[in-house]
Scaffold this motif. Structure first.
Motif, PDB file in Angstrom:
ATOM      1  N   MET A  33       0.795  -1.224   0.044  1.00 31.77           N
ATOM      2  CA  MET A  33      -0.018  -0.131  -0.088  1.00 31.77           C
ATOM      3  C   MET A  33       0.925   1.213   0.212  1.00 31.77           C
ATOM      4  O   MET A  33       1.964   1.147   0.594  1.00 31.77           O
ATOM      5  CB  MET A  33      -0.904  -0.118   1.214  1.00 31.77           C
ATOM      6  N   SER A  34       0.365   2.213  -0.526  1.00 28.91           N
ATOM      7  CA  SER A  34       1.015   3.517  -0.581  1.00 28.91           C
ATOM      8  C   SER A  34       1.461   4.150   0.919  1.00 28.91           C
ATOM      9  O   SER A  34       0.680   4.491   1.569  1.00 28.91           O
ATOM     10  CB  SER A  34       0.240   4.665  -1.313  1.00 28.91           C
ATOM     11  N   GLN A  35       2.687   4.272   0.969  1.00 32.94           N
ATOM     12  CA  GLN A  35       3.307   4.759   2.281  1.00 32.94           C
ATOM     13  C   GLN A  35       2.717   6.050   2.795  1.00 32.94           C
ATOM     14  O   GLN A  35       2.531   6.476   3.628  1.00 32.94           O
ATOM     15  CB  GLN A  35       4.652   4.414   2.755  1.00 32.94           C
ATOM     16  N   ALA A  36       2.763   6.755   1.485  1.00 33.14           N
ATOM     17  CA  ALA A  36       2.296   8.364   1.523  1.00 33.14           C
ATOM     18  C   ALA A  36       0.633   8.471   1.918  1.00 33.14           C
ATOM     19  O   ALA A  36       0.560   9.556   2.683  1.00 33.14           O
ATOM     20  CB  ALA A  36       2.432   8.790   0.085  1.00 33.14           C
ATOM     21  N   THR A  37      -0.084   7.512   1.440  1.00 37.88           N
ATOM     22  CA  THR A  37      -1.335   7.706   1.994  1.00 37.88           C
ATOM     23  C   THR A  37      -1.583   7.468   3.512  1.00 37.88           C
ATOM     24  O   THR A  37      -2.279   8.025   4.057  1.00 37.88           O
ATOM     25  CB  THR A  37      -2.218   6.638   1.060  1.00 37.88           C
ATOM     26  N   LEU A  38      -0.825   6.428   3.851  1.00 37.31           N
ATOM     27  CA  LEU A  38      -0.778   5.910   5.578  1.00 37.31           C
ATOM     28  C   LEU A  38      -0.485   7.453   6.220  1.00 37.31           C
ATOM     29  O   LEU A  38      -1.009   7.643   7.126  1.00 37.31           O
ATOM     30  CB  LEU A  38       0.115   4.904   5.626  1.00 37.31           C
ATOM     31  N   VAL A  39       0.776   7.842   5.503  1.00 39.54           N
ATOM     32  CA  VAL A  39       1.233   9.123   6.304  1.00 39.54           C
ATOM     33  C   VAL A  39       0.304  10.188   6.388  1.00 39.54           C
ATOM     34  O   VAL A  39       0.115  10.920   7.347  1.00 39.54           O
ATOM     35  CB  VAL A  39       2.548   9.562   5.777  1.00 39.54           C
ATOM     36  N   LYS A  40      -0.474  10.515   5.379  1.00 38.81           N
ATOM     37  CA  LYS A  40      -1.402  11.419   5.142  1.00 38.81           C
ATOM     38  C   LYS A  40      -2.538  11.345   6.076  1.00 38.81           C
ATOM     39  O   LYS A  40      -2.958  12.353   6.651  1.00 38.81           O
ATOM     40  CB  LYS A  40      -1.984  11.783   3.757  1.00 38.81           C
ATOM     41  N   PHE A  41      -2.814  10.258   6.584  1.00 34.64           N
ATOM     42  CA  PHE A  41      -3.898   9.906   7.442  1.00 34.64           C
ATOM     43  C   PHE A  41      -3.176   9.757   8.967  1.00 34.64           C
ATOM     44  O   PHE A  41      -3.946   8.997   9.778  1.00 34.64           O
ATOM     45  CB  PHE A  41      -4.762   8.733   6.989  1.00 34.64           C
ATOM     46  N   ASP A  42      -1.998  10.113   9.189  1.00 37.14           N
ATOM     47  CA  ASP A  42      -1.437  10.036  10.532  1.00 37.14           C
ATOM     48  C   ASP A  42      -1.364   8.534  10.958  1.00 37.14           C
ATOM     49  O   ASP A  42      -1.060   8.261  12.139  1.00 37.14           O
ATOM     50  CB  ASP A  42      -2.474  10.888  11.515  1.00 37.14           C
ATOM     51  N   TYR A  43      -1.080   7.432  10.258  1.00 35.50           N
ATOM     52  CA  TYR A  43      -0.670   6.154  10.372  1.00 35.50           C
ATOM     53  C   TYR A  43       0.704   6.425  11.239  1.00 35.50           C
ATOM     54  O   TYR A  43       1.547   7.072  10.598  1.00 35.50           O
ATOM     55  CB  TYR A  43      -0.866   5.269   9.553  1.00 35.50           C
ATOM     56  N   PRO A  44       1.162   5.695  12.210  1.00 35.07           N
ATOM     57  CA  PRO A  44       0.363   4.748  13.099  1.00 35.07           C
ATOM     58  C   PRO A  44      -0.650   5.501  14.237  1.00 35.07           C
ATOM     59  O   PRO A  44      -1.219   4.795  14.871  1.00 35.07           O
ATOM     60  CB  PRO A  44       1.349   3.916  13.350  1.00 35.07           C
ATOM     61  N   ASN A  45      -0.256   6.834  14.549  1.00 40.52           N
ATOM     62  CA  ASN A  45      -1.042   7.378  15.443  1.00 40.52           C
ATOM     63  C   ASN A  45      -2.440   7.536  15.362  1.00 40.52           C
ATOM     64  O   ASN A  45      -2.935   7.157  16.377  1.00 40.52           O
ATOM     65  CB  ASN A  45      -0.648   8.875  15.275  1.00 40.52           C
ATOM     66  N   SER A  46      -3.054   7.360  14.275  1.00 31.87           N
ATOM     67  CA  SER A  46      -4.523   7.210  14.007  1.00 31.87           C
ATOM     68  C   SER A  46      -5.057   5.757  14.058  1.00 31.87           C
ATOM     69  O   SER A  46      -6.247   5.689  13.712  1.00 31.87           O
ATOM     70  CB  SER A  46      -4.978   7.922  12.834  1.00 31.87           C
ATOM     71  N   LEU A  47      -4.201   4.579  13.973  1.00 27.01           N
ATOM     72  CA  LEU A  47      -4.509   3.518  14.080  1.00 27.01           C
ATOM     73  C   LEU A  47      -5.574   2.986  15.337  1.00 27.01           C
ATOM     74  O   LEU A  47      -5.329   3.102  16.378  1.00 27.01           O
ATOM     75  CB  LEU A  47      -3.447   2.555  14.065  1.00 27.01           C
ATOM     76  N   VAL A  48      -6.939   2.566  14.846  1.00 26.22           N
ATOM     77  CA  VAL A  48      -7.731   2.257  15.646  1.00 26.22           C
ATOM     78  C   VAL A  48      -7.614   0.672  15.681  1.00 26.22           C
ATOM     79  O   VAL A  48      -7.574   0.212  16.914  1.00 26.22           O
ATOM     80  CB  VAL A  48      -9.446   2.647  14.981  1.00 26.22           C
ATOM     81  N   LYS A  49      -7.779  -0.147  14.662  1.00 26.06           N
ATOM     82  CA  LYS A  49      -7.505  -1.364  14.794  1.00 26.06           C
ATOM     83  C   LYS A  49      -6.972  -2.083  13.277  1.00 26.06           C
ATOM     84  O   LYS A  49      -7.243  -1.426  12.382  1.00 26.06           O
ATOM     85  CB  LYS A  49      -9.030  -2.254  14.743  1.00 26.06           C
ATOM     86  N   SER A  50      -6.153  -2.836  13.175  1.00 22.33           N
ATOM     87  CA  SER A  50      -5.351  -3.563  12.065  1.00 22.33           C
ATOM     88  C   SER A  50      -5.973  -4.840  11.960  1.00 22.33           C
ATOM     89  O   SER A  50      -6.126  -5.750  12.961  1.00 22.33           O
ATOM     90  CB  SER A  50      -4.032  -3.555  12.219  1.00 22.33           C
ATOM     91  N   TYR A  51      -6.345  -5.361  10.726  1.00 21.29           N
ATOM     92  CA  TYR A  51      -6.771  -6.578  10.533  1.00 21.29           C
ATOM     93  C   TYR A  51      -5.621  -7.171   9.776  1.00 21.29           C
ATOM     94  O   TYR A  51      -4.852  -6.395   9.217  1.00 21.29           O
ATOM     95  CB  TYR A  51      -8.287  -6.446   9.623  1.00 21.29           C
ATOM     96  N   GLN A  52      -5.917  -8.307   9.253  1.00 19.17           N
ATOM     97  CA  GLN A  52      -5.084  -9.022   8.204  1.00 19.17           C
ATOM     98  C   GLN A  52      -4.621  -8.112   7.192  1.00 19.17           C
ATOM     99  O   GLN A  52      -3.571  -7.999   6.405  1.00 19.17           O
ATOM    100  CB  GLN A  52      -5.487 -10.543   7.758  1.00 19.17           C
ATOM    101  N   TYR A  53      -6.057  -7.898   6.222  1.00 17.48           N
ATOM    102  CA  TYR A  53      -5.887  -6.899   5.205  1.00 17.48           C
ATOM    103  C   TYR A  53      -6.358  -5.582   5.016  1.00 17.48           C
ATOM    104  O   TYR A  53      -5.902  -4.902   4.006  1.00 17.48           O
ATOM    105  CB  TYR A  53      -6.844  -7.760   3.892  1.00 17.48           C
ATOM    106  N   TRP A  54      -6.648  -5.041   6.270  1.00 19.35           N
ATOM    107  CA  TRP A  54      -7.119  -3.898   6.405  1.00 19.35           C
ATOM    108  C   TRP A  54      -6.636  -3.057   7.638  1.00 19.35           C
ATOM    109  O   TRP A  54      -6.586  -3.500   8.602  1.00 19.35           O
ATOM    110  CB  TRP A  54      -8.604  -3.686   6.296  1.00 19.35           C
ATOM    111  N   HIS A  55      -6.532  -1.676   7.400  1.00 18.51           N
ATOM    112  CA  HIS A  55      -6.604  -0.758   8.717  1.00 18.51           C
ATOM    113  C   HIS A  55      -7.713   0.018   8.680  1.00 18.51           C
ATOM    114  O   HIS A  55      -8.240   0.304   7.843  1.00 18.51           O
ATOM    115  CB  HIS A  55      -5.266  -0.113   8.610  1.00 18.51           C
ATOM    116  N   VAL A  56      -8.002   0.160  10.128  1.00 19.32           N
ATOM    117  CA  VAL A  56      -9.050   1.179  10.394  1.00 19.32           C
ATOM    118  C   VAL A  56      -8.565   2.270  11.077  1.00 19.32           C
ATOM    119  O   VAL A  56      -7.731   1.918  12.238  1.00 19.32           O
ATOM    120  CB  VAL A  56     -10.310   0.672  11.236  1.00 19.32           C
ATOM    121  N   LEU A  57      -8.231   3.331  10.804  1.00 18.41           N
ATOM    122  CA  LEU A  57      -7.919   4.883  11.341  1.00 18.41           C
ATOM    123  C   LEU A  57      -8.864   5.831  11.443  1.00 18.41           C
ATOM    124  O   LEU A  57      -9.954   5.849  10.897  1.00 18.41           O
ATOM    125  CB  LEU A  57      -6.822   5.412  10.093  1.00 18.41           C
TER     126      LEU A  57
END
Length: 144
Positions: A1-25
């Motif tokens: 997955m695009s690291q830039a997209t994760l950074v834009k949405f403040d991952y990992p600080n915004s992580l609510v829950k991680s699943y096998q294939y998905w993150h909920v932020l």
């Protein structure tokens, strides 16, 4: 997955829950209270390119999102926006919608766009402490 997209949405600080294939932020900008990002962990830029495993798991993740947000905030409707215009990773903006205000932390938050489509330019003014409390409550609710 695009690291830039994760950074834009403040991952990992915004992580609510991680699943096998998905993150909920927790969505950094909150157009309505409890807005989330559902982002696929696979390195794909088209929804049709996600694996069968990711597609199957998405059903469970969406059920979890809807259960948690209903129990916590009693939303009226929920909108899933898949735009991918700027951020290429497969992701959804999850926007709970409220016909009337929702109370959280002794304050009433309104859905100013109800009943029209949400505006991602709208942003509730949440203090850092309220945002941190919201994130922790959602983590607890998801059992993360």
């Amino acid at each position: 997955m695009s690291q830039a997209t994760l950074v834009k949405f403040d991952y990992p600080n915004s992580l609510v829950k991680s699943y096998q294939y998905w993150h909920v932020l927790l969505r950094p900008a909150q157009p309505t209270l409890g807005s989330l990002i559902l982002i696929c962990k696979e390195n794909v830029e088209q929804y049709s390119a996600i694996s069968a495993g990711a597609a199957a798991e998405q059903m469970q993740v969406v059920a979890d999102i809807e259960r948690v947000l209903k129990e916590r905030f009693n939303y009226s409707k929920i909108n899933y926006l898949m735009l991918m215009m700027i951020d290429p990773a497969v992701h959804f903006h999850v926007i709970p919608r409220y016909e009337s205000g929702v109370n959280f932390n002794d304050f009433e938050y309104l859905d100013n766009q109800w009943p029209t489509p949400p505006s991602l330019q709208d942003e509730l003014q949440l203090s850092e402490s309220v945002r941190a409390q919201l994130l922790q409550l959602l983590r607890d609710d998801f059992g993360a």
